[in-house]
Design a protein around this motif. Structure first.
Motif, PDB file in Angstrom:
ATOM      1  N   LYS A  87       0.830  -1.199   0.000  1.00 20.38           N
ATOM      2  CA  LYS A  87       0.000   0.000   0.000  1.00 20.38           C
ATOM      3  C   LYS A  87       0.869   1.255   0.000  1.00 20.38           C
ATOM      4  O   LYS A  87       0.620   2.201  -0.754  1.00 20.38           O
ATOM      5  N   SER A  88       1.912   1.263   0.810  1.00 20.19           N
ATOM      6  CA  SER A  88       2.818   2.419   0.865  1.00 20.19           C
ATOM      7  C   SER A  88       3.562   2.592  -0.449  1.00 20.19           C
ATOM      8  O   SER A  88       3.729   3.718  -0.927  1.00 20.19           O
ATOM      9  N   ALA A  89       4.022   1.491  -1.019  1.00 19.72           N
ATOM     10  CA  ALA A  89       4.721   1.576  -2.302  1.00 19.72           C
ATOM     11  C   ALA A  89       3.800   2.145  -3.378  1.00 19.72           C
ATOM     12  O   ALA A  89       4.222   2.980  -4.191  1.00 19.72           O
ATOM     13  N   ASN A  90       2.538   1.735  -3.374  1.00 21.52           N
ATOM     14  CA  ASN A  90       1.579   2.269  -4.342  1.00 21.52           C
ATOM     15  C   ASN A  90       1.304   3.751  -4.102  1.00 21.52           C
ATOM     16  O   ASN A  90       1.123   4.513  -5.051  1.00 21.52           O
ATOM     17  N   MET A  91       1.277   4.159  -2.839  1.00 20.75           N
ATOM     18  CA  MET A  91       1.081   5.582  -2.518  1.00 20.75           C
ATOM     19  C   MET A  91       2.225   6.407  -3.097  1.00 20.75           C
ATOM     20  O   MET A  91       2.008   7.483  -3.661  1.00 20.75           O
ATOM     21  N   VAL A  92       3.441   5.921  -2.963  1.00 21.07           N
ATOM     22  CA  VAL A  92       4.606   6.631  -3.505  1.00 21.07           C
ATOM     23  C   VAL A  92       4.505   6.684  -5.025  1.00 21.07           C
ATOM     24  O   VAL A  92       4.730   7.734  -5.635  1.00 21.07           O
ATOM     25  N   ARG A  93       4.142   5.579  -5.639  1.00 19.37           N
ATOM     26  CA  ARG A  93       4.032   5.521  -7.096  1.00 19.37           C
ATOM     27  C   ARG A  93       2.990   6.521  -7.602  1.00 19.37           C
ATOM     28  O   ARG A  93       3.193   7.210  -8.600  1.00 19.37           O
ATOM     29  N   GLN A  94       1.866   6.624  -6.896  1.00 19.16           N
ATOM     30  CA  GLN A  94       0.783   7.508  -7.324  1.00 19.16           C
ATOM     31  C   GLN A  94       1.038   8.970  -6.970  1.00 19.16           C
ATOM     32  O   GLN A  94       0.376   9.862  -7.501  1.00 19.16           O
ATOM     33  N   LYS A  96       3.535  10.806  -7.676  1.00 17.89           N
ATOM     34  CA  LYS A  96       4.298  11.527  -8.688  1.00 17.89           C
ATOM     35  C   LYS A  96       3.460  12.679  -9.251  1.00 17.89           C
ATOM     36  O   LYS A  96       2.327  12.500  -9.643  1.00 17.89           O
ATOM     37  N   GLY A  97       4.016  13.852  -9.226  1.00 17.45           N
ATOM     38  CA  GLY A  97       3.334  15.037  -9.722  1.00 17.45           C
ATOM     39  C   GLY A  97       2.523  15.752  -8.654  1.00 17.45           C
ATOM     40  O   GLY A  97       2.052  16.856  -8.880  1.00 17.45           O
ATOM     41  N   ASN A  98       2.366  15.147  -7.497  1.00 24.35           N
ATOM     42  CA  ASN A  98       1.647  15.775  -6.390  1.00 24.35           C
ATOM     43  C   ASN A  98       2.537  16.835  -5.761  1.00 24.35           C
ATOM     44  O   ASN A  98       3.747  16.662  -5.646  1.00 24.35           O
ATOM     45  N   LYS A 103       6.960  14.798   0.734  1.00 26.78           N
ATOM     46  CA  LYS A 103       6.360  14.476   2.032  1.00 26.78           C
ATOM     47  C   LYS A 103       5.723  13.083   1.986  1.00 26.78           C
ATOM     48  O   LYS A 103       5.878  12.291   2.910  1.00 26.78           O
ATOM     49  N   ILE A 104       5.006  12.783   0.921  1.00 26.03           N
ATOM     50  CA  ILE A 104       4.376  11.472   0.756  1.00 26.03           C
ATOM     51  C   ILE A 104       5.428  10.378   0.718  1.00 26.03           C
ATOM     52  O   ILE A 104       5.286   9.326   1.351  1.00 26.03           O
TER      53      ILE A 104
END
Length: 127
Positions: A87-94, A96-98, A103-104
């Motif tokens: 879940k954390s790895a997916n949060m980092v992947r998503q 991008k561009g935020n 911070k994420i």
């Protein structure tokens, strides 16, 4: 009739080899194939009461082994930690561009590191 505890099917995967062949077969047919006691009795060529006794003794053995060894519980705990890491790895992947990208990343690196440390500490291989 007695009520089914479906954890037994799960525990059978872990500890089934310590049961007698009759117990293992009866539990497999009852929980995994959903056969009735009468159907299992016919298959095993024993009485319905014999099937019930084999299932009950097998269930007790499986639960006792899980209470002593805790393999199924540990696998469930590992699965939970791995899901947290994914879940954390997916949060980092998503992320991008935020605008809060770094911070994420930092927040999720902490989560991933803690989860990995928990796995290592639980397995006795801490740094």
């Amino acid at each position: 009739m007695f009520e089914k505890d479906f954890r037994i099917s799960y525990l059978l995967d872990f500890y089934g080899n310590i049961l007698t062949d009759k117990q293992k077969d009866a539990i497999d047919l009852y929980y995994n194939e959903d056969l009735s006691l009468a159907e299992i009795a016919e298959h095993q060529e024993i009485t319905r009461q014999g099937v019930r006794d084999a299932i009950k003794r097998g269930e007790e053995t499986l639960l006792e082994m899980e209470n002593k060894l805790g393999f199924a519980k540990k696998i469930d705990e590992y699965r939970d930690v791995l899901e947290k890491i994914l879940k954390s790895a997916n949060m980092v992947r998503q992320a991008k561009g935020n605008m809060n990208y770094y911070k994420i990343i930092e927040e999720n690196i902490v989560i991933i590191a803690e989860a990995a440390n928990n796995l290592l500490n639980d397995s006795g291989k801490s740094d």
